[in-house]
Design a protein around this motif. Sequence first.
Motif, PDB file in Angstrom:
ATOM      1  N   ARG A   9       0.840  -1.186   0.000  1.00  0.00           N
ATOM      2  CA  ARG A   9       0.000   0.000   0.000  1.00  0.00           C
ATOM      3  C   ARG A   9       0.880   1.242   0.000  1.00  0.00           C
ATOM      4  N   VAL A  10       0.313   2.324  -0.485  1.00  0.00           N
ATOM      5  CA  VAL A  10       1.006   3.609  -0.500  1.00  0.00           C
ATOM      6  C   VAL A  10       0.308   4.500   0.523  1.00  0.00           C
ATOM      7  N   TRP A  11       1.067   4.965   1.516  1.00  0.00           N
ATOM      8  CA  TRP A  11       0.523   5.805   2.588  1.00  0.00           C
ATOM      9  C   TRP A  11       1.089   7.205   2.479  1.00  0.00           C
ATOM     10  N   LEU A  12       0.212   8.219   2.511  1.00  0.00           N
ATOM     11  CA  LEU A  12       0.631   9.613   2.569  1.00  0.00           C
ATOM     12  C   LEU A  12       0.556  10.065   4.016  1.00  0.00           C
ATOM     13  N   ALA A  13       1.660  10.572   4.537  1.00  0.00           N
ATOM     14  CA  ALA A  13       1.668  11.142   5.884  1.00  0.00           C
ATOM     15  C   ALA A  13       1.173  12.576   5.758  1.00  0.00           C
ATOM     16  N   THR A  14       0.004  12.863   6.310  1.00  0.00           N
ATOM     17  CA  THR A  14      -0.568  14.198   6.160  1.00  0.00           C
ATOM     18  C   THR A  14       0.199  15.197   7.013  1.00  0.00           C
ATOM     19  N   GLU A  32       5.744   5.608  15.088  1.00  0.00           N
ATOM     20  CA  GLU A  32       5.134   6.265  16.239  1.00  0.00           C
ATOM     21  C   GLU A  32       3.903   7.096  15.901  1.00  0.00           C
ATOM     22  N   VAL A  33       3.907   7.785  14.768  1.00  0.00           N
ATOM     23  CA  VAL A  33       2.791   8.669  14.427  1.00  0.00           C
ATOM     24  C   VAL A  33       1.734   7.940  13.605  1.00  0.00           C
ATOM     25  N   LEU A  34       2.178   7.217  12.580  1.00  0.00           N
ATOM     26  CA  LEU A  34       1.225   6.538  11.699  1.00  0.00           C
ATOM     27  C   LEU A  34       0.806   5.162  12.210  1.00  0.00           C
ATOM     28  N   ARG A  35       1.552   4.650  13.192  1.00  0.00           N
ATOM     29  CA  ARG A  35       1.270   3.328  13.778  1.00  0.00           C
ATOM     30  C   ARG A  35       1.316   2.208  12.739  1.00  0.00           C
ATOM     31  N   LYS A  36       2.309   2.296  11.843  1.00  0.00           N
ATOM     32  CA  LYS A  36       2.528   1.283  10.804  1.00  0.00           C
ATOM     33  C   LYS A  36       3.938   0.739  10.947  1.00  0.00           C
ATOM     34  N   GLY A  37       4.202  -0.361  10.295  1.00  0.00           N
ATOM     35  CA  GLY A  37       5.534  -0.949  10.312  1.00  0.00           C
ATOM     36  C   GLY A  37       6.377  -0.427   9.163  1.00  0.00           C
ATOM     37  N   GLY A  74       5.186  24.473  -9.385  1.00  0.00           N
ATOM     38  CA  GLY A  74       3.964  23.933  -8.814  1.00  0.00           C
ATOM     39  C   GLY A  74       4.192  23.283  -7.452  1.00  0.00           C
ATOM     40  N   ARG A  75       3.132  22.657  -6.960  1.00  0.00           N
ATOM     41  CA  ARG A  75       3.160  22.030  -5.646  1.00  0.00           C
ATOM     42  C   ARG A  75       2.487  20.666  -5.711  1.00  0.00           C
ATOM     43  N   PHE A  76       2.889  19.800  -4.816  1.00  0.00           N
ATOM     44  CA  PHE A  76       2.239  18.503  -4.716  1.00  0.00           C
ATOM     45  C   PHE A  76       0.865  18.677  -4.073  1.00  0.00           C
ATOM     46  N   ILE A  77      -0.134  18.001  -4.620  1.00  0.00           N
ATOM     47  CA  ILE A  77      -1.489  18.029  -4.063  1.00  0.00           C
ATOM     48  C   ILE A  77      -1.495  17.064  -2.876  1.00  0.00           C
ATOM     49  N   TRP A  78      -1.964  17.554  -1.727  1.00  0.00           N
ATOM     50  CA  TRP A  78      -1.891  16.770  -0.492  1.00  0.00           C
ATOM     51  C   TRP A  78      -3.217  16.825   0.247  1.00  0.00           C
ATOM     52  N   PRO A  79      -3.597  15.743   0.944  1.00  0.00           N
ATOM     53  CA  PRO A  79      -4.829  15.788   1.744  1.00  0.00           C
ATOM     54  C   PRO A  79      -4.715  16.806   2.871  1.00  0.00           C
ATOM     55  N   SER A  80      -5.830  17.420   3.240  1.00  0.00           N
ATOM     56  CA  SER A  80      -5.798  18.451   4.270  1.00  0.00           C
ATOM     57  C   SER A  80      -5.954  17.903   5.683  1.00  0.00           C
ATOM     58  N   GLY A  83      -2.272  14.902  10.896  1.00  0.00           N
ATOM     59  CA  GLY A  83      -2.004  13.928  11.938  1.00  0.00           C
ATOM     60  C   GLY A  83      -2.441  12.507  11.624  1.00  0.00           C
ATOM     61  N   GLU A  84      -2.861  12.252  10.411  1.00  0.00           N
ATOM     62  CA  GLU A  84      -3.299  10.916  10.030  1.00  0.00           C
ATOM     63  C   GLU A  84      -2.562  10.481   8.777  1.00  0.00           C
ATOM     64  N   ALA A  85      -2.850   9.271   8.337  1.00  0.00           N
ATOM     65  CA  ALA A  85      -2.294   8.763   7.092  1.00  0.00           C
ATOM     66  C   ALA A  85      -3.443   8.465   6.142  1.00  0.00           C
ATOM     67  N   VAL A  86      -3.201   8.722   4.874  1.00  0.00           N
ATOM     68  CA  VAL A  86      -4.181   8.460   3.834  1.00  0.00           C
ATOM     69  C   VAL A  86      -3.554   7.457   2.880  1.00  0.00           C
ATOM     70  N   THR A  87      -4.306   6.435   2.507  1.00  0.00           N
ATOM     71  CA  THR A  87      -3.787   5.455   1.566  1.00  0.00           C
ATOM     72  C   THR A  87      -4.279   5.782   0.159  1.00  0.00           C
ATOM     73  N   ILE A  88      -3.373   5.646  -0.810  1.00  0.00           N
ATOM     74  CA  ILE A  88      -3.713   5.874  -2.208  1.00  0.00           C
ATOM     75  C   ILE A  88      -3.219   4.690  -3.022  1.00  0.00           C
ATOM     76  N   SER A  89      -3.678   4.582  -4.249  1.00  0.00           N
ATOM     77  CA  SER A  89      -3.267   3.483  -5.125  1.00  0.00           C
ATOM     78  C   SER A  89      -1.926   3.820  -5.791  1.00  0.00           C
ATOM     79  N   PRO A  90      -1.224   2.815  -6.315  1.00  0.00           N
ATOM     80  CA  PRO A  90       0.010   3.099  -7.053  1.00  0.00           C
ATOM     81  C   PRO A  90      -0.226   4.021  -8.249  1.00  0.00           C
ATOM     82  N   ALA A  91      -1.391   3.912  -8.900  1.00  0.00           N
ATOM     83  CA  ALA A  91      -1.705   4.803 -10.026  1.00  0.00           C
ATOM     84  C   ALA A  91      -1.842   6.242  -9.540  1.00  0.00           C
TER      85      ALA A  91
END
Length: 121
Positions: A9-14, A32-37, A74-80, A83-91
């Motif tokens: 999975r691809v996780w974005l650290a917000t 510690e923050v995202l609680r993932k390995g 330009g800038r990377f589009i990021w979730p607003s 403090g959480e993580a958002v998962t996105i697809s490889p595409a």
Amino acid sequence: MIPVPTGARVWLATGYTDMRRGFPWLALQVQEVLRKGPLSGHLFVFRGRRSDLVKMIWHDGQGACLFTKRLERGRFIWPSVAGEAVTISPAQLSYLLSGIDWRNPARKPASDAGRIAAFTV
């Protein structure tokens, strides 16, 4: 493009991340923050304060990988959500790394500027 293995999975650290940090510190953030390995084989993406730089960490089974990409314009589009993580697809990751809005990619009509012109000498 980074070869994301099947099942990973691809996780974005917000929020923002200090881009001076390397793999050990970013892996600690994942743990510690995202609680993932951080050694799980998933890909974790972090963004700098100016939104023109991202760092990605990934453990490919043989070692730790750290990838960096900076946009010249330009800038990377990021979730607003902070403090959480958002998962996105490889595409969607491919769109994000290209500077395209991965949430709603739109096909644009071809322009004359994108066509190849034939010149004679």
